[in-house]
Design an enzyme around this catalytic site. Structure first.
Site, PDB file in Angstrom:
ATOM      1  N   TYR A  59      14.046  30.505   8.876  1.00  0.00           N
ATOM      2  CA  TYR A  59      12.785  31.128   9.309  1.00  0.00           C
ATOM      3  C   TYR A  59      12.704  31.202  10.825  1.00  0.00           C
ATOM      4  CZ  TYR A  59      10.663  30.857   4.657  1.00  0.00           C
ATOM      5  OH  TYR A  59      10.362  31.013   3.342  1.00  0.00           O
TER       6      TYR A  59
ATOM      7  N   ARG B  59     -10.632  -0.663  14.750  1.00  0.00           N
ATOM      8  CA  ARG B  59     -10.411   0.162  13.566  1.00  0.00           C
ATOM      9  C   ARG B  59     -11.141  -0.419  12.359  1.00  0.00           C
ATOM     10  NH1 ARG B  59      -4.565   0.800  10.624  1.00  0.00           N
ATOM     11  NH2 ARG B  59      -5.043  -1.381  10.163  1.00  0.00           N
TER      12      ARG B  59
ATOM     13  N   MET C 278      10.552  24.861   3.183  1.00  0.00           N
ATOM     14  CA  MET C 278       9.831  24.021   2.233  1.00  0.00           C
ATOM     15  C   MET C 278      10.792  23.261   1.312  1.00  0.00           C
ATOM     16  SD  MET C 278       6.939  25.035  -0.596  1.00  0.00           S
ATOM     17  CE  MET C 278       5.833  25.769   0.592  1.00  0.00           C
TER      18      MET C 278
ATOM     19  N   LYS D 182       0.840  -1.206   0.000  1.00  0.00           N
ATOM     20  CA  LYS D 182       0.000   0.000   0.000  1.00  0.00           C
ATOM     21  C   LYS D 182       0.874   1.255   0.000  1.00  0.00           C
ATOM     22  CE  LYS D 182      -0.193  -0.571   5.008  1.00  0.00           C
ATOM     23  NZ  LYS D 182      -1.020  -0.931   6.184  1.00  0.00           N
TER      24      LYS D 182
HETATM   25  C1  LIG Z   1      -0.282  -1.770   6.855  1.00  0.00           C
HETATM   26  C2  LIG Z   1      -0.844  -3.061   7.286  1.00  0.00           C
HETATM   27  C3  LIG Z   1      -0.035  -4.199   7.317  1.00  0.00           C
HETATM   28  C4  LIG Z   1       1.471  -4.138   7.182  1.00  0.00           C
HETATM   29  O1  LIG Z   1       1.958  -3.665   8.420  1.00  0.00           O
HETATM   30  P1  LIG Z   1       3.532  -3.500   8.749  1.00  0.00           P
HETATM   31  O2  LIG Z   1       3.536  -3.076  10.157  1.00  0.00           O
HETATM   32  O3  LIG Z   1       4.043  -2.456   7.825  1.00  0.00           O
HETATM   33  O4  LIG Z   1       4.161  -4.814   8.514  1.00  0.00           O
HETATM   34  C5  LIG Z   1      -0.637  -5.426   7.573  1.00  0.00           C
HETATM   35  N1  LIG Z   1      -1.972  -5.499   7.788  1.00  0.00           N
HETATM   36  C6  LIG Z   1      -2.772  -4.423   7.797  1.00  0.00           C
HETATM   37  C7  LIG Z   1      -4.219  -4.592   8.077  1.00  0.00           C
HETATM   38  C8  LIG Z   1      -2.243  -3.171   7.569  1.00  0.00           C
HETATM   39  O5  LIG Z   1      -3.037  -2.081   7.607  1.00  0.00           O
END
Ligand SMILES: *Cc1c(COP(=O)(O)O)cnc(C)c1O
Length: 378
Positions: free
Chosen positions: A261, A139, A309, A40
């Protein structure tokens, strides 16, 4: 716009051989359980196409993204014998696109299950899915109430070919946290009431909690990309991301002169300041102001003043002028100033450092110590 070697303000080197080695280490730890991959967020900012290709070559056949859009981008680059799972499930009303694009939803609620069941009925076809159960993170996934309803009405999932029941750990990087065992027991208890099928539980840190947590399929992300999986312990994974920024100019300032800044840093003595072409727009977080470090010719130098930036400023008073010419590179993420160390200084986690990495870098991929591609970002 193209960011080209020599003229780009910074170079991000991505070591695909390290990704391969990390995948092999995790697979070995998993034994008979399969090692999937969380790719992802553009494989945590490192390039989903390049990363997924080498993971596939290493034998990975289970890829996890968060959004349907991410799956649609990845699908043409992966052979159809690799499954792509969408962890958010389907956006409401877009279920049919999963069939069109040959990707598989993670069903997180009774509502998502119902929409998938209706599509299966209308197509008169069994449709594959993962079903996620909430075991304590609050979640994603079915609540205990939703599981109870499902157990009472098994037809709620009719037409759905459940490939895995899945859950996600909330505290896995802390090995002594009681929540790890608690979630494990909840997961086992829920599974025992549901149809027999595969199970997927562990993320990166979960793999390091031991074989009880492995089940049939793990979903590591961060560890593949070199982030430390266990808080407070040496990191057995190889670093994947290496970042170098380019010096634009240096200047000598007298004592008691402000920099950047807000003039949040003042020189105590005459100092030499180097300005480097990386800033918070490149993911070099503003919280690193007056806290971060860089390395020049093997020496650590402090970042002074606020992160701008497009630039940072370094106190390079201790560095030989030969290393400070305009165009010279300084190390920002390296084997000795790791993603996790940068994250600690920025008050965040390695995940956020990686996923924030900017689009203005020249990206260079290497595999088995050969540079194989230059990707530029339009
Ligand atoms: C992002 C995610 C993972 C991977 O997690 P890592 O800690 O990066 O290994 C696995 N399962 C779910 C549901 C996630 O959201």
């Amino acid at each position: 716009m193209q960011y080209v070697a020599g003229r780009a303000g910074a170079i991000l080197r991505i070591d695909l051989q390290a990704v391969r080695d990390n995948y092999r280490l995790l697979s070995k730890m998993l034994g008979t359980a399969k090692c999937g991959a969380a790719v992802k967020a553009d494989a945590y900012g490192l390039g989903v196409v390049e990363i997924s290709r080498v993971l596939f070559e290493e034998g990975c056949r289970h890829f996890f993204v968060a959004h349907l859009e991410e799956a649609i981008v990845l699908r043409p680059h992966l052979s159809l014998d690799a499954a792509i799972y969408v962890m958010h499930g389907s956006p409401v009303g877009y279920e049919a696109e999963f069939l069109e694009h040959r990707c598989i939803p993670v069903l997180n609620s009774a509502q998502q299950i119902s929409a998938w069941r209706e599509l299966a009925a209308s197509r008169q076809q069994q449709l594959p899915a993962i079903v996620q159960l909430d075991t304590g993170m609050s979640r994603m996934g079915l609540s205990t109430q939703e599981v109870n309803d499902w157990v009472a009405n098994p037809e709620l999932s009719s037409g759905i070919d459940i490939q895995f029941l899945m859950s996600h750990l909330s505290c896995a990087e802390d090995q002594s946290h009681p929540m790890n065992r608690s979630q494990l027991h909840t997961f086992q208890a829920l599974r025992s009431r549901l149809p027999t099928c595969g199970a997927s539980f562990a993320n990166s840190s979960g793999i390091f909690l031991g074989t009880d947590f492995h089940f049939d399929l793990a979903r590591p992300g961060a560890a593949l990309y070199g982030v430390a999986p266990v808080a407070g312990q040496p990191n057995p994974l190889k670093a994947v991301a290496h970042l170098q920024g380019r010096i634009i100019q240096t200047r000598d300032i007298p004592a008691d002169t402000g920099v950047g800044y807000g003039l949040t840093w003042r020189s105590q003595k005459p100092s030499r300041i180097a300005t480097v072409a990386v800033g918070y727009a490149d993911g070099w977080m503003r919280s690193l102001s007056n806290r971060g470090v860089a390395e020049i010719a093997g020496k650590t130098v402090p970042m002074v003043g606020n992160v701008s930036m497009d630039t940072i400023t370094l106190d390079v008073s201790q560095i030989d002028a030969a290393h400070l010419q305009p165009g010279a590179l300084v190390d920002l993420i390296s084997a000795t100033n790791t993603v996790d160390q940068v994250a600690a200084k920025a008050n965040t986690i390695g995940y956020e450092i990686l996923t924030s990495l900017g689009l203005r870098y020249q990206r260079e991929y290497s595999d088995s110590s050969t540079t194989i591609s230059h990707q530029t970002n339009a």
